[in-house]
Scaffold this motif. Structure first.
Motif, PDB file in Angstrom:
ATOM      1  N   ILE A  41       0.847  -1.190   0.000  1.00  0.00           N
ATOM      2  CA  ILE A  41       0.000   0.000   0.000  1.00  0.00           C
ATOM      3  C   ILE A  41       0.880   1.237   0.000  1.00  0.00           C
ATOM      4  CG2 ILE A  41      -1.758   1.304   1.241  1.00  0.00           C
ATOM      5  CD1 ILE A  41      -2.581  -1.378   2.562  1.00  0.00           C
ATOM      6  N   THR A  42       0.631   2.116  -0.959  1.00  0.00           N
ATOM      7  CA  THR A  42       1.294   3.412  -0.995  1.00  0.00           C
ATOM      8  C   THR A  42       0.231   4.450  -0.683  1.00  0.00           C
ATOM      9  OG1 THR A  42       2.788   2.591  -2.696  1.00  0.00           O
ATOM     10  CG2 THR A  42       2.670   4.983  -2.394  1.00  0.00           C
ATOM     11  N   SER A  43       0.411   5.131   0.454  1.00  0.00           N
ATOM     12  CA  SER A  43      -0.609   6.067   0.924  1.00  0.00           C
ATOM     13  C   SER A  43       0.036   7.150   1.778  1.00  0.00           C
ATOM     14  CB  SER A  43      -1.654   5.320   1.762  1.00  0.00           C
ATOM     15  OG  SER A  43      -2.546   6.222   2.371  1.00  0.00           O
ATOM     16  N   GLN A  44      -0.621   8.291   1.834  1.00  0.00           N
ATOM     17  CA  GLN A  44      -0.164   9.388   2.687  1.00  0.00           C
ATOM     18  C   GLN A  44      -0.703   9.247   4.113  1.00  0.00           C
ATOM     19  OE1 GLN A  44       2.072  11.657   1.751  1.00  0.00           O
ATOM     20  NE2 GLN A  44       2.175  10.635  -0.229  1.00  0.00           N
ATOM     21  N   HIS A  45      -1.653   8.362   4.320  1.00  0.00           N
ATOM     22  CA  HIS A  45      -2.252   8.165   5.640  1.00  0.00           C
ATOM     23  C   HIS A  45      -1.330   7.322   6.516  1.00  0.00           C
ATOM     24  CE1 HIS A  45      -5.815   9.888   3.930  1.00  0.00           C
ATOM     25  NE2 HIS A  45      -6.437   9.773   5.095  1.00  0.00           N
ATOM     26  N   PRO A  46      -1.408   7.499   7.822  1.00  0.00           N
ATOM     27  CA  PRO A  46      -0.565   6.721   8.735  1.00  0.00           C
ATOM     28  C   PRO A  46      -0.826   5.219   8.609  1.00  0.00           C
ATOM     29  CG  PRO A  46      -1.641   8.540   9.895  1.00  0.00           C
ATOM     30  CD  PRO A  46      -2.240   8.468   8.522  1.00  0.00           C
ATOM     31  N   ASP A  47       0.241   4.447   8.683  1.00  0.00           N
ATOM     32  CA  ASP A  47       0.122   2.990   8.577  1.00  0.00           C
ATOM     33  C   ASP A  47      -0.820   2.429   9.634  1.00  0.00           C
ATOM     34  OD1 ASP A  47       1.945   3.181   6.539  1.00  0.00           O
ATOM     35  OD2 ASP A  47       3.580   2.194   7.617  1.00  0.00           O
ATOM     36  N   ALA A  48      -0.742   2.957  10.856  1.00  0.00           N
ATOM     37  CA  ALA A  48      -1.582   2.449  11.947  1.00  0.00           C
ATOM     38  C   ALA A  48      -3.066   2.604  11.619  1.00  0.00           C
ATOM     39  CB  ALA A  48      -1.252   3.163  13.250  1.00  0.00           C
ATOM     40  N   GLU A  49      -3.424   3.701  10.972  1.00  0.00           N
ATOM     41  CA  GLU A  49      -4.824   3.938  10.598  1.00  0.00           C
ATOM     42  C   GLU A  49      -5.291   2.912   9.565  1.00  0.00           C
ATOM     43  OE1 GLU A  49      -7.506   7.477   8.569  1.00  0.00           O
ATOM     44  OE2 GLU A  49      -5.549   7.975   9.408  1.00  0.00           O
ATOM     45  N   LEU A  50      -4.437   2.622   8.607  1.00  0.00           N
ATOM     46  CA  LEU A  50      -4.787   1.639   7.574  1.00  0.00           C
ATOM     47  C   LEU A  50      -4.863   0.231   8.156  1.00  0.00           C
ATOM     48  CD1 LEU A  50      -2.564   3.024   4.695  1.00  0.00           C
ATOM     49  CD2 LEU A  50      -5.034   3.252   4.923  1.00  0.00           C
ATOM     50  N   ARG A  51      -3.929  -0.114   9.037  1.00  0.00           N
ATOM     51  CA  ARG A  51      -3.955  -1.429   9.686  1.00  0.00           C
ATOM     52  C   ARG A  51      -5.236  -1.614  10.498  1.00  0.00           C
ATOM     53  NH1 ARG A  51       1.223  -4.073  10.232  1.00  0.00           N
ATOM     54  NH2 ARG A  51       2.841  -2.774   9.333  1.00  0.00           N
ATOM     55  N   LEU A  52      -5.624  -0.567  11.221  1.00  0.00           N
ATOM     56  CA  LEU A  52      -6.840  -0.632  12.031  1.00  0.00           C
ATOM     57  C   LEU A  52      -8.067  -0.826  11.142  1.00  0.00           C
ATOM     58  CD1 LEU A  52      -8.207  -0.443  14.787  1.00  0.00           C
ATOM     59  CD2 LEU A  52      -8.269   2.044  14.489  1.00  0.00           C
ATOM     60  N   ALA A  53      -8.140  -0.093  10.047  1.00  0.00           N
ATOM     61  CA  ALA A  53      -9.278  -0.224   9.132  1.00  0.00           C
ATOM     62  C   ALA A  53      -9.344  -1.630   8.534  1.00  0.00           C
ATOM     63  CB  ALA A  53      -9.183   0.825   8.028  1.00  0.00           C
ATOM     64  N   LEU A  54      -8.197  -2.181   8.164  1.00  0.00           N
ATOM     65  CA  LEU A  54      -8.169  -3.539   7.615  1.00  0.00           C
ATOM     66  C   LEU A  54      -8.594  -4.558   8.655  1.00  0.00           C
ATOM     67  CD1 LEU A  54      -4.916  -3.264   5.498  1.00  0.00           C
ATOM     68  CD2 LEU A  54      -7.217  -3.658   4.615  1.00  0.00           C
ATOM     69  N   SER A  55      -8.131  -4.383   9.885  1.00  0.00           N
ATOM     70  CA  SER A  55      -8.526  -5.297  10.964  1.00  0.00           C
ATOM     71  C   SER A  55     -10.033  -5.242  11.199  1.00  0.00           C
ATOM     72  CB  SER A  55      -7.790  -4.948  12.263  1.00  0.00           C
ATOM     73  OG  SER A  55      -6.432  -5.255  12.140  1.00  0.00           O
ATOM     74  N   ARG A  56     -10.574  -4.040  11.258  1.00  0.00           N
ATOM     75  CA  ARG A  56     -12.020  -3.871  11.464  1.00  0.00           C
ATOM     76  C   ARG A  56     -12.813  -4.431  10.301  1.00  0.00           C
ATOM     77  NH1 ARG A  56     -12.186   2.195  14.077  1.00  0.00           N
ATOM     78  NH2 ARG A  56     -11.588   1.525  16.181  1.00  0.00           N
ATOM     79  N   GLY A  57     -12.216  -4.444   9.107  1.00  0.00           N
ATOM     80  CA  GLY A  57     -12.872  -4.976   7.934  1.00  0.00           C
ATOM     81  C   GLY A  57     -12.738  -6.491   7.791  1.00  0.00           C
ATOM     82  N   GLY A  58     -12.060  -7.126   8.750  1.00  0.00           N
ATOM     83  CA  GLY A  58     -11.945  -8.576   8.726  1.00  0.00           C
ATOM     84  C   GLY A  58     -10.628  -9.096   8.147  1.00  0.00           C
ATOM     85  N   PHE A  59      -9.667  -8.203   7.940  1.00  0.00           N
ATOM     86  CA  PHE A  59      -8.388  -8.593   7.362  1.00  0.00           C
ATOM     87  C   PHE A  59      -7.233  -8.126   8.250  1.00  0.00           C
ATOM     88  CE2 PHE A  59     -11.418  -8.134   3.911  1.00  0.00           C
ATOM     89  CZ  PHE A  59     -11.321  -9.375   3.303  1.00  0.00           C
ATOM     90  N   PRO A  60      -7.082  -8.737   9.426  1.00  0.00           N
ATOM     91  CA  PRO A  60      -5.999  -8.314  10.318  1.00  0.00           C
ATOM     92  C   PRO A  60      -4.642  -8.691   9.741  1.00  0.00           C
ATOM     93  CG  PRO A  60      -7.071 -10.252  11.200  1.00  0.00           C
ATOM     94  CD  PRO A  60      -7.867  -9.822   9.992  1.00  0.00           C
ATOM     95  N   PRO A  61      -3.702  -7.743   9.759  1.00  0.00           N
ATOM     96  CA  PRO A  61      -2.345  -8.059   9.269  1.00  0.00           C
ATOM     97  C   PRO A  61      -1.698  -9.133  10.139  1.00  0.00           C
ATOM     98  CG  PRO A  61      -2.674  -5.690   9.394  1.00  0.00           C
ATOM     99  CD  PRO A  61      -3.848  -6.327  10.073  1.00  0.00           C
TER     100      PRO A  61
END
Length: 62
Positions: A41-61
């Motif tokens: 993932i290439t993004s300007q948003h913080p990695d922690a925010e993206l990880r949290l969203a993925l976890s909440r969406g059912g895809f925990p890293p």
């Protein structure tokens, strides 16, 4: 950011992961290698925010 998402097992999962990331950052670039379950993932948003969203969406890293 590079991640391994062990719960990403099909094309539908890959689309869901892309949708989760692009809802947070519409300009994000999401590259998925489904056989290895790796996501880059290439993004300007913080990695922690993206990880949290993925976890909440059912895809925990892993």
């Amino acid at each position: 950011m590079d991640l391994v998402l062990k719960d990403m097992t099909c094309g539908g999962c890959a689309k869901a992961v892309t949708r989760i990331v692009t809802r947070i950052d519409p300009s994000a670039v999401v590259e998925i290698d489904l056989p290895t379950q790796k996501v880059a993932i290439t993004s300007q948003h913080p990695d922690a925010e993206l990880r949290l969203a993925l976890s909440r969406g059912g895809f925990p890293p892993a």
